[in-house]
Scaffold this motif. Structure first.
Motif, PDB file in Angstrom:
ATOM      1  N   ILE A   1       0.869  -1.169   0.000  1.00 23.21           N
ATOM      2  CA  ILE A   1       0.000   0.000   0.000  1.00 23.21           C
ATOM      3  C   ILE A   1       0.911   1.226   0.000  1.00 23.21           C
ATOM      4  O   ILE A   1       1.732   1.410   0.903  1.00 23.21           O
ATOM      5  CB  ILE A   1      -0.951   0.011   1.217  1.00 23.21           C
ATOM      6  N   CYS A   2       0.761   2.039  -1.035  1.00 21.74           N
ATOM      7  CA  CYS A   2       1.666   3.169  -1.259  1.00 21.74           C
ATOM      8  C   CYS A   2       1.056   4.506  -0.859  1.00 21.74           C
ATOM      9  O   CYS A   2       1.772   5.491  -0.693  1.00 21.74           O
ATOM     10  CB  CYS A   2       2.046   3.235  -2.732  1.00 21.74           C
ATOM     11  N   GLY A   3      -0.257   4.565  -0.758  1.00 28.14           N
ATOM     12  CA  GLY A   3      -0.931   5.814  -0.435  1.00 28.14           C
ATOM     13  C   GLY A   3      -2.412   5.568  -0.245  1.00 28.14           C
ATOM     14  O   GLY A   3      -2.895   4.438  -0.387  1.00 28.14           O
ATOM     15  N   LEU A   4      -3.141   6.641   0.043  1.00 22.13           N
ATOM     16  CA  LEU A   4      -4.569   6.532   0.280  1.00 22.13           C
ATOM     17  C   LEU A   4      -5.236   7.889   0.153  1.00 22.13           C
ATOM     18  O   LEU A   4      -4.568   8.915   0.135  1.00 22.13           O
ATOM     19  CB  LEU A   4      -4.845   5.965   1.672  1.00 22.13           C
ATOM     20  N   TYR A   5      -6.561   7.853   0.052  1.00 17.29           N
ATOM     21  CA  TYR A   5      -7.331   9.085   0.214  1.00 17.29           C
ATOM     22  C   TYR A   5      -8.622   8.783   0.941  1.00 17.29           C
ATOM     23  O   TYR A   5      -9.099   7.649   0.952  1.00 17.29           O
ATOM     24  CB  TYR A   5      -7.588   9.810  -1.112  1.00 17.29           C
ATOM     25  N   ILE A   6      -9.134   9.838   1.588  1.00 17.92           N
ATOM     26  CA  ILE A   6     -10.453   9.783   2.210  1.00 17.92           C
ATOM     27  C   ILE A   6     -11.318  10.838   1.538  1.00 17.92           C
ATOM     28  O   ILE A   6     -10.838  11.906   1.160  1.00 17.92           O
ATOM     29  CB  ILE A   6     -10.395  10.013   3.739  1.00 17.92           C
ATOM     30  N   LEU A   7     -12.590  10.520   1.369  1.00 18.70           N
ATOM     31  CA  LEU A   7     -13.552  11.405   0.716  1.00 18.70           C
ATOM     32  C   LEU A   7     -14.793  11.472   1.597  1.00 18.70           C
ATOM     33  O   LEU A   7     -15.293  10.431   2.041  1.00 18.70           O
ATOM     34  CB  LEU A   7     -13.916  10.846  -0.664  1.00 18.70           C
ATOM     35  N   HIS A   8     -15.275  12.681   1.843  1.00 20.23           N
ATOM     36  CA  HIS A   8     -16.424  12.865   2.715  1.00 20.23           C
ATOM     37  C   HIS A   8     -17.052  14.228   2.457  1.00 20.23           C
ATOM     38  O   HIS A   8     -16.430  15.083   1.808  1.00 20.23           O
ATOM     39  CB  HIS A   8     -16.009  12.762   4.189  1.00 20.23           C
ATOM     40  N   PRO A   9     -18.273  14.476   2.965  1.00 18.75           N
ATOM     41  CA  PRO A   9     -18.868  15.803   2.790  1.00 18.75           C
ATOM     42  C   PRO A   9     -18.031  16.875   3.488  1.00 18.75           C
ATOM     43  O   PRO A   9     -17.486  16.650   4.568  1.00 18.75           O
ATOM     44  CB  PRO A   9     -20.242  15.680   3.463  1.00 18.75           C
ATOM     45  N   ASN A  10     -17.936  18.027   2.861  1.00 16.39           N
ATOM     46  CA  ASN A  10     -17.239  19.159   3.458  1.00 16.39           C
ATOM     47  C   ASN A  10     -18.129  19.851   4.492  1.00 16.39           C
ATOM     48  O   ASN A  10     -17.631  20.508   5.391  1.00 16.39           O
ATOM     49  CB  ASN A  10     -16.826  20.157   2.367  1.00 16.39           C
ATOM     50  N   ASN A  11     -19.440  19.701   4.327  1.00 24.52           N
ATOM     51  CA  ASN A  11     -20.397  20.354   5.204  1.00 24.52           C
ATOM     52  C   ASN A  11     -21.675  19.515   5.211  1.00 24.52           C
ATOM     53  O   ASN A  11     -21.680  18.406   4.682  1.00 24.52           O
ATOM     54  CB  ASN A  11     -20.658  21.795   4.741  1.00 24.52           C
ATOM     55  N   VAL A  12     -22.742  20.048   5.738  1.00 19.90           N
ATOM     56  CA  VAL A  12     -23.998  19.307   5.854  1.00 19.90           C
ATOM     57  C   VAL A  12     -25.131  20.063   5.166  1.00 19.90           C
ATOM     58  O   VAL A  12     -24.970  21.202   4.738  1.00 19.90           O
ATOM     59  CB  VAL A  12     -24.376  19.077   7.339  1.00 19.90           C
ATOM     60  N   GLY A  13     -26.279  19.402   5.084  1.00 20.13           N
ATOM     61  CA  GLY A  13     -27.500  20.054   4.612  1.00 20.13           C
ATOM     62  C   GLY A  13     -27.365  20.666   3.239  1.00 20.13           C
ATOM     63  O   GLY A  13     -26.993  19.991   2.277  1.00 20.13           O
ATOM     64  N   ARG A  14     -27.654  21.932   3.138  1.00 17.52           N
ATOM     65  CA  ARG A  14     -27.663  22.628   1.850  1.00 17.52           C
ATOM     66  C   ARG A  14     -26.284  22.731   1.195  1.00 17.52           C
ATOM     67  O   ARG A  14     -26.179  23.072   0.024  1.00 17.52           O
ATOM     68  CB  ARG A  14     -28.274  24.016   2.012  1.00 17.52           C
ATOM     69  N   CYS A  15     -25.259  22.417   1.958  1.00 16.22           N
ATOM     70  CA  CYS A  15     -23.897  22.404   1.400  1.00 16.22           C
ATOM     71  C   CYS A  15     -23.329  20.986   1.362  1.00 16.22           C
ATOM     72  O   CYS A  15     -22.146  20.791   1.098  1.00 16.22           O
ATOM     73  CB  CYS A  15     -22.976  23.312   2.217  1.00 16.22           C
ATOM     74  N   GLY A  16     -24.178  19.989   1.594  1.00 18.58           N
ATOM     75  CA  GLY A  16     -23.728  18.604   1.635  1.00 18.58           C
ATOM     76  C   GLY A  16     -23.293  18.044   0.296  1.00 18.58           C
ATOM     77  O   GLY A  16     -22.732  16.957   0.242  1.00 18.58           O
ATOM     78  N   HIS A  17     -23.533  18.771  -0.782  1.00 16.91           N
ATOM     79  CA  HIS A  17     -23.115  18.323  -2.118  1.00 16.91           C
ATOM     80  C   HIS A  17     -21.654  18.680  -2.410  1.00 16.91           C
ATOM     81  O   HIS A  17     -21.134  18.336  -3.463  1.00 16.91           O
ATOM     82  CB  HIS A  17     -24.032  18.936  -3.185  1.00 16.91           C
ATOM     83  N   ILE A  18     -21.010  19.355  -1.469  1.00 10.70           N
ATOM     84  CA  ILE A  18     -19.595  19.708  -1.625  1.00 10.70           C
ATOM     85  C   ILE A  18     -18.772  18.706  -0.829  1.00 10.70           C
ATOM     86  O   ILE A  18     -18.994  18.509   0.368  1.00 10.70           O
ATOM     87  CB  ILE A  18     -19.316  21.145  -1.137  1.00 10.70           C
ATOM     88  N   ALA A  19     -17.826  18.078  -1.498  1.00 12.61           N
ATOM     89  CA  ALA A  19     -16.973  17.079  -0.867  1.00 12.61           C
ATOM     90  C   ALA A  19     -15.662  17.705  -0.407  1.00 12.61           C
ATOM     91  O   ALA A  19     -15.270  18.783  -0.849  1.00 12.61           O
ATOM     92  CB  ALA A  19     -16.671  15.948  -1.851  1.00 12.61           C
TER      93      ALA A  19
END
Length: 163
Positions: free
Chosen positions: A62-80
């Motif tokens: 394993i050489c690397g990794l990334y995590i992906l998740h919402p940047n905010n909640v609710g009306r801004c939950g579409h931003i990762a």
């Protein structure tokens, strides 16, 4: 070295923790100051919208990794938001580029419309050049937004990419 980016699995836990903790120890990129343990790492990686690893197909390392998740909640939950880590001894071999490129695709598949980085340290020129080459736009500069490991403050540069 032949790298594939794939979904994180439980068997990757200890390698992922070691790589993540290297970046935390460096103290120049991640805001976290606490190291992951087996228990906190399992919870942390498992709680993300998506966690991926970069694996060398030939060695299985394993050489690397990334995590992906919402940047905010609710009306801004579409931003990762995402974070990337590459094993220290393998940096400079374009593994980060493969991780970010895969993350852009995966973020769209997960229903996000924008990928935003809140705190790219201004002196992290390799990451900044990579993001700009991949089409990210810098939003501005926040003076002294990141406290470095040695205690001095560096500017941070938020970036975004529409998906």
């Amino acid at each position: 070295m032949e790298i594939c980016i794939r979904k994180y699995q439980d068997k990757d836990l200890m390698s992922a923790i070691a790589i993540w903790n290297q970046v935390v120890e460096d103290g120049v990129a991640f805001p976290q100051e606490d190291f992951l343990t087996e228990e906190t790492g399992r919870s942390f990686f498992g709680s993300q919208t998506y966690t991926a690893v970069a694996e060398d197909i030939l060695s299985g390392e394993i050489c690397g990794l990334y995590i992906l998740h919402p940047n905010n909640v609710g009306r801004c939950g579409h931003i990762a938001n995402a974070s990337y880590a590459v094993r220290e001894s393998l940096r400079g071999q374009h593994i980060g580029e493969k991780l970010v490129s895969d993350c852009l695709v995966r973020a769209g598949e997960c229903g996000f419309r924008v990928l935003q980085f809140n705190a790219v340290v201004a002196t992290n020129t390799h990451a900044r050049h990579l993001y700009e080459r991949l089409g990210f736009t810098q939003l501005g500069t926040i003076p002294g937004g990141f406290r470095m490991k040695d205690g001095h403050y560096e500017d941070i540069c938020p970036y975004y990419h529409e998906l």
